[in-house]
Design an enzyme around this catalytic site. Structure first.
Site, PDB file in Angstrom:
ATOM      1  N   LYS A 179      15.187 -44.088  -9.683  1.00  0.00           N
ATOM      2  CA  LYS A 179      16.340 -43.432 -10.302  1.00  0.00           C
ATOM      3  C   LYS A 179      17.202 -42.725  -9.260  1.00  0.00           C
ATOM      4  CE  LYS A 179      15.087 -43.104 -15.101  1.00  0.00           C
ATOM      5  NZ  LYS A 179      14.947 -42.261 -16.302  1.00  0.00           N
ATOM      6  N   ARG A 215       6.177 -44.886 -16.114  1.00  0.00           N
ATOM      7  CA  ARG A 215       6.974 -46.082 -16.404  1.00  0.00           C
ATOM      8  C   ARG A 215       7.630 -46.521 -15.092  1.00  0.00           C
ATOM      9  NH1 ARG A 215      12.331 -47.384 -17.772  1.00  0.00           N
ATOM     10  NH2 ARG A 215      12.506 -49.121 -19.251  1.00  0.00           N
TER      11      ARG A 215
END
Length: 295
Positions: A237, A271
């Protein structure tokens, strides 16, 4: 309220399990959720058409690397991503779900969608085990009804995006209290609707600044006071690659470091795009803190 929660025991070592239909999914030790995004800009399926052969190769790779759960998504919420019709999203995810069930029928499958129609159809036709809704039920008013009627676990995510096109809701003064309040309110609603199995996700990067995302990571123990499994979705991210002046493709080392911090602060599920590396980090964590997850 936030100050009081800091005095609560964050219940490390709680042996969670979640039920999906007749299947009991054990979370007695941290789990790795491998991402299978069948979208043109995906890290996980490197294709423009996402053929069955491409998807099968990706599925086998995730499972062989040690994924406990495969999370299938057909609608990218990455900044700048194109909007996708419901029909196109279904075409994408149904291909992946069909391949997974043909490749290894008993794979625990999560579906990453905010659309109740997609969720309902995937549960009915492919026996999807978990619904992972990035909107926390905000973008489709029928989603909570679907998971309640289907009796499947639900991943409740906080986001400030008030539409899939990423219009932002106002930020609060304290991101931890803001996220906690949202999760508490929605969790109570889900429980009153009969949804017993909920996983909470603080939503790293979803409408938050880099600084706010690191605050959430540093104080993740707070979310364990909700007495639900906690998911951390940090993989590649922008909160990781922007401060380093690199791109997402170069952010594997940063992801591994962040995943280790998330585990140390109470994450039950990671995740990730890179399953093998996450599994190795998890093993080091378990060797460091054996008392948190006794055999």
């Amino acid at each position: 309220m936030r100050e009081l929660l800091y005095f609560c025991e964050p219940n490390f070592g709680t042996m969670y399990s979640i039920r999906s239909g007749s299947r009991l999914i054990e979370l007695s030790s941290p789990q790795v959720m491998g991402i299978l995004n069948v979208t043109p800009d995906s890290f996980s399926v490197h294709c423009s058409s996402c053929s069955e052969e491409d998807v099968q190769s990706a599925v086998i790779g995730l499972l062989e690397a040690g994924a406990d759960i495969i999370d299938v998504g057909g609608y990218s919420t990455r900044p700048g991503a194109a909007e996708v019709s419901e029909e196109e999203e279904w075409d994408r995810v149904s291909t992946a779900l069909r391949v997974i069930r043909k490749t290894r029928k008993d794979t625990v499958v999560s579906l990453d969608t905010f659309r109740s129609g997609i969720a309902e159809r995937a549960i009915a036709e492919y026996g999807v085990d978990i619904i992972n809704d990035v909107s926390g039920g905000q973008w489709d008013a029928e989603m909570f009804d679907v998971v309640s009627c289907a009796h499947v676990p639900y991943i409740l995510t906080h986001t400030r995006w008030i539409t899939p096109s990423q219009a932002l809701a106002p930020a609060g003064d304290d991101v931890v209290s803001e996220v906690l309040h949202f999760l508490e309110e929605r969790l109570d609603r889900l429980h009153r609707m009969g949804v017993a199995d909920v996983i909470v996700d603080p939503g790293f990067g979803l409408g938050k600044s880099v600084e706010e995302s690191y605050t959430l990571l540093r104080e993740m123990e707070v979310f364990r006071t909700l007495h639900c499994p906690v998911l951390a979705g940090l993989s590649r991210k922008s909160m990781l690659f922007k401060p380093l002046g690199i791109g997402p493709m170069e952010a594997l080392n940063a992801t591994t470091a962040a995943n280790m911090l998330a585990l140390s602060h109470g994450a039950d599920i990671l995740r990730v795009h890179d399953v093998r590396e996450a599994r190795e980090a998890m093993r080091i964590y378990e060797l460091t803190y054996p008392e948190r997850h006794p055999a």
